[in-house]
Motif scaffolding. Structure first.
Motif, PDB file in Angstrom:
ATOM      1  N   SER A   1       5.123   2.454   3.591  1.00  0.00           N
ATOM      2  CA  SER A   1       4.071   0.853   3.358  1.00  0.00           C
ATOM      3  C   SER A   1       3.997   0.998   5.166  1.00  0.00           C
ATOM      4  CB  SER A   1       5.386   0.063   3.416  1.00  0.00           C
ATOM      5  OG  SER A   1       5.335  -1.765   3.619  1.00  0.00           O
TER       6      SER A   1
ATOM      7  N   ALA B   1       0.642   0.230   0.743  1.00  0.00           N
ATOM      8  CA  ALA B   1       1.802   0.697   0.019  1.00  0.00           C
ATOM      9  C   ALA B   1       1.414   1.587  -1.069  1.00  0.00           C
ATOM     10  CB  ALA B   1       3.213  -0.163  -0.725  1.00  0.00           C
TER      11      ALA B   1
ATOM     12  N   THR C   1       8.483   6.485  -0.866  1.00  0.00           N
ATOM     13  CA  THR C   1       7.261   5.411  -0.449  1.00  0.00           C
ATOM     14  C   THR C   1       7.420   5.358   0.586  1.00  0.00           C
ATOM     15  OG1 THR C   1       8.598   4.083  -2.380  1.00  0.00           O
ATOM     16  CG2 THR C   1       7.349   3.041  -0.406  1.00  0.00           C
TER      17      THR C   1
ATOM     18  N   TYR D   1       5.367  -7.046   1.504  1.00  0.00           N
ATOM     19  CA  TYR D   1       4.751  -7.874   1.666  1.00  0.00           C
ATOM     20  C   TYR D   1       4.452  -9.372   2.281  1.00  0.00           C
ATOM     21  CZ  TYR D   1      -0.409 -10.115   1.149  1.00  0.00           C
ATOM     22  OH  TYR D   1      -1.295 -11.163   1.265  1.00  0.00           O
TER      23      TYR D   1
ATOM     24  N   HIS E   1      -1.940  -5.144   4.127  1.00  0.00           N
ATOM     25  CA  HIS E   1      -1.076  -4.198   4.537  1.00  0.00           C
ATOM     26  C   HIS E   1      -0.721  -3.132   2.788  1.00  0.00           C
ATOM     27  CE1 HIS E   1       3.141  -3.373   2.199  1.00  0.00           C
ATOM     28  NE2 HIS E   1       3.678  -3.552   3.042  1.00  0.00           N
TER      29      HIS E   1
ATOM     30  N   ILE F   1       8.220  -3.772  -3.243  1.00  0.00           N
ATOM     31  CA  ILE F   1       6.835  -3.627  -2.586  1.00  0.00           C
ATOM     32  C   ILE F   1       6.384  -4.849  -2.518  1.00  0.00           C
ATOM     33  CG2 ILE F   1       4.517  -2.467  -2.259  1.00  0.00           C
ATOM     34  CD1 ILE F   1       5.729   0.248  -3.701  1.00  0.00           C
TER      35      ILE F   1
END
Length: 759
Positions: A89, A163, A87, A243, A161, A239
């Motif tokens: 971000s 991801a 992941t 945010y 944002h 996720i």
């Protein structure tokens, strides 16, 4: 200072909150490693070293990436490798998009080898589409958002944002924009990532395309904050939580950004000892020819070819400056940028005119590499006519080109740089082009409404067998009426072009003649084209306007920088504009050229002003004068050779010499001792003919650090560059034959064209 809470369990690999706000390092809070930040100006090659730029971020500070030199490198041995889950971000606010050379994205973070199908990459593609790319079981796999889906595109100059998640067990790749899924694809279940042994890079593609020597493409440009990498696939809800956590950090409202927030601070370059300060320049990075000047509602507007991604020729926008007096300028955000559809590959040169309501209209060359030729003519108008936008920051493009090249067996695939003017009750447009086996030309068109254009054939063409230096096509055609020295109208025009193609010598060439309005043709008074400037490829890229305040015909040019890509990289800027010049018709029907009279507004202090002194006396006075931003006016009567040395070190080890040789009827510049730096390219002697007869030499010099412009008796100019290596190369000295009389010598210190605070 508030920041995300570290969660070192669950396979967190790294987290950079970028809350340092200053300095050249940033800390990864998962590993505790301090990573150095690469930044071109940190080397301090021509000015004191500077640290990377920082700005307000999400709940704290953010790191600014300049698009070409700012990046972070982490050794592969100091970063963990994800396996069946990943992941990423991050919060970003891109300043510009990228052409994505070699189909490689502008990279946010990556540790990958595309050809080897190893590692991972998160980046932004053309026009805001973005991508997550992985080496999965030895196969390179890409997930992209749809560039046509406005809800999935990363917006410019706005905090977003992003991801990306990979779940090897479930066989999924996903992209999230502001907590919502915008793209997904299936991959083999129970797959694993193929690790890469390359270093991890933030802000730079570790397989970026090479443009020119020092310049590697595919960098991120803009603000970045709160970058987090985990070796597990976070759920959709987690996720979304990342945010929301970021939104909470900034008090529930994501900070708003304006286009002005992304203008490079020109303060970064004020102490660069070679960068001109009282000429028009970009805030930083690349500048090519200025164009489309016009006057509207009390302001002069000037646009220019601009690459916001770095000091190199690529992905051109229209930069924009505004002035009330033609010499003091303010930086505005780029007026036009490449967009999907009409101009996806660049916004190239053009001009401005006034529409039927007296409002300005911009005509420009659209860049679209999917077409042949890759150039058409576009039109843009002020978004609200300046009613709520007096600086005309916002422009609206016509969705389709107003003109394209007709397929014609006689024409080359070259079609660019429209020059448009109002001619009684219609408009006329010239477009640079080339005729097969016949050389360069400007094609003429007429219109009643600025949007529908009727071809009128070649405006003028010359004989390439006689003048091969005119090349195979012409760029940047300009037609301006000429007034006499008293400001009275004449029946003459000057037609200016820039030669292009095989055999071309890319200096500005011109003819004086008659404009045949009835047939849209130019009838020259002389067959052989002439030069305005005798410098070495520094007075180029012409554009022009008739000043509605004074009736003057004013020519704008680019003053090329001549330096290597390595030096441009280290400096952070490249090229600048020449001082606008007024063109007139002299009594002998030749062209007069002189800097605009508004330069008087830049004068700060008179350092020397003497009349009728000997050469020896003048040099004694000059011994006490030093500077790199000067205006010099010299009138001198002498036989033989007269010279003035500029940017001279005390012993003459470095100097650039302007001269006039009466015996040879020649003027020139001698740069054989301009610099002791072997990496600089300023070399040689450039010269051209000018007969003064019995007249005194009247020399008007504008010295602006590395830029020198010299005007000889109002007839010819010499634009050149000098980059002395010695800090004491800031003196002046005259040289002439015995008995020379310095009839007048004035030296003034000049102020800058822009108002800003030194950092």
């Amino acid at each position: 200072m508030t920041q995300f809470i570290d969660k070192k369990e669950n396979g967190d690999i790294a987290r950079w909150s970028f809350n340092e706000g200053e300095g050249g390092r940033t800390r990864d809070s998962v590993t505790g490693i301090w990573d150095p930040i690469e930044f071109a100006l940190a080397q301090g090659r021509y000015q004191p070293p500077q640290t990377p730029r920082w700005a307000e971020g999400i709940g704290g500070q953010a790191l600014l990436f300049d698009g070409y030199s700012t990046y972070i490198r982490r050794s592969a041995s100091d970063i963990a490798s994800p396996k069946d889950g990943l992941t990423i971000s991050v919060w970003i606010a891109p300043g510009t998009y990228d052409l994505c050379a070699d189909n490689r994205p502008s990279t946010i973070v990556n540790q990958h080898d595309r050809e080897g199908a190893e590692g991972f990459l998160l980046g932004i593609g053309r026009h805001g589409a973005w991508t997550f790319q992985l080496g999965i079981d030895g196969i390179w796999t890409e997930l992209w958002t749809d560039a046509a889906d406005a809800t999935a595109v990363v917006p410019l100059q706005t905090w977003s944002h992003l991801a990306a998640a990979y779940d090897g067990q479930a066989g999924k790749m996903k992209l999230f924009l502001n907590g919502e899924i915008v793209a997904a694809r299936d991959v083999p279940k129970d797959s694993v990532l193929t690790p890469s042994q390359t270093d991890l890079l933030i802000g730079r593609n570790n397989q970026g395309a090479l443009l020119a020597e020092a310049f590697i493409m595919n960098h991120f440009d803009g603000r970045m904050d709160e970058l987090f990498i985990s070796a597990r696939a976070m759920s959709d809800a987690e996720i979304k939580g990342l945010y929301l956590e970021g939104v909470a950090l900034c008090g529930g409202t994501v900070p708003e950004l304006a286009p002005q927030d992304f203008i490079l601070p020109r303060e970064m370059f004020i102490r660069d000892r070679h960068r001109p300060q009282y000429h028009v320049t970009t805030p930083g990075h690349w500048m090519n020819e200025p164009h489309a000047p016009f006057y509207y509602e009390g302001r002069y507007h000037l646009f220019y070819q601009f690459n916001p991604k770095g000091p190199f020729f690529h992905y051109l926008h229209w930069g924009h400056s505004v002035s009330e007096d033609l010499v003091h300028w303010r930086d505005l955000p780029p007026a036009l940028r490449p967009e999907p559809g009409i101009d996806p590959d660049g916004v190239w040169s053009g001009s401005a005119t006034y529409d039927e309501e007296g409002q300005p209209a911009l005509f420009y060359t659209t860049g679209n590499h999917s077409l042949k030729p890759n150039q058409q003519i576009g039109l843009a108008r002020p978004r609200d006519g300046g009613k709520s936008d007096p600086d005309l920051i916002a422009w609206t493009k016509r969705s389709k080109p107003v003109l394209m090249l007709d397929q014609d067996e006689e024409l080359l695939d070259e079609f660019r740089d429209p020059f448009v003017w109002r001619d009684q009750d219609r408009w006329v447009m010239l477009v640079g082009a080339g005729l097969k086996n016949r050389g360069g030309t400007a094609l003429a068109y007429v219109s009643d409404d600025l949007e529908n254009w009727t071809p009128c054939g070649p405006f003028y063409e010359s004989d390439p067998s006689k003048y091969p230096f005119l090349g195979t096509a012409w760029e940047l055609p300009v037609l301006l009426p000429l007034r006499d020295q008293g400001g009275n109208r004449t029946d003459k025009h000057v037609f200016v072009v820039s030669p292009w193609g095989p055999g071309a010598v890319a200096d500005i060439r011109y003819w004086i003649g008659r404009y045949d309005s009835a047939h849209i043709r130019f009838v020259p008074d002389h067959e052989e084209p002439r030069l305005i400037d005798y410098g070495d490829f520094h007075f180029t890229g012409p554009s022009g306007m008739v000043d509605p305040k004074t009736g003057r015909s004013i020519l704008f040019t680019i003053a090329q920088g001549e330096r290597s890509p390595e030096i441009d990289y280290d400096s952070g800027w490249s090229h600048g504009a020449g001082m606008p010049v007024t063109l007139t018709l002299l009594d002998d029907s030749t062209l007069g050229v002189s800097p605009i009279e508004e330069i008087a507004l830049l004068r700060e202090e008179t350092l020397l002003d003497v009349r009728n002194v000997t050469l020896e006396a003048a040099n004694l006075l000059l011994d006490g004068i030093h500077g790199s931003m000067l205006e010099i006016e010299l009138e001198l009567q002498a036989a033989g050779r007269t010279a003035i040395a500029l940017r001279r070190s005390p012993g003459g080890e470095e100097e650039t010499v302007l001269y006039c040789d009466r015996d040879r009827s020649e003027i020139g510049v001698d740069r054989t001792r301009s610099t002791l730096d072997p990496k600089e390219r300023t070399r040689g002697i450039q010269s051209g003919p000018l007969a003064l007869g019995e007249q005194s030499l009247r020399l008007h010099v504008l010295l602006d650090r590395s830029l020198i412009e010299a005007y000889f008796n109002g007839r010819k100019c010499m634009t050149t560059r000098t980059y002395p290596s010695r800090l004491d190369a800031d003196g002046l000295r005259l040289d002439a034959s015995p008995g020379a009389v310095v009839e007048r010598l004035t030296v003034r210190r000049m102020g800058g064209a822009y108002s800003y605070t030194e950092i």
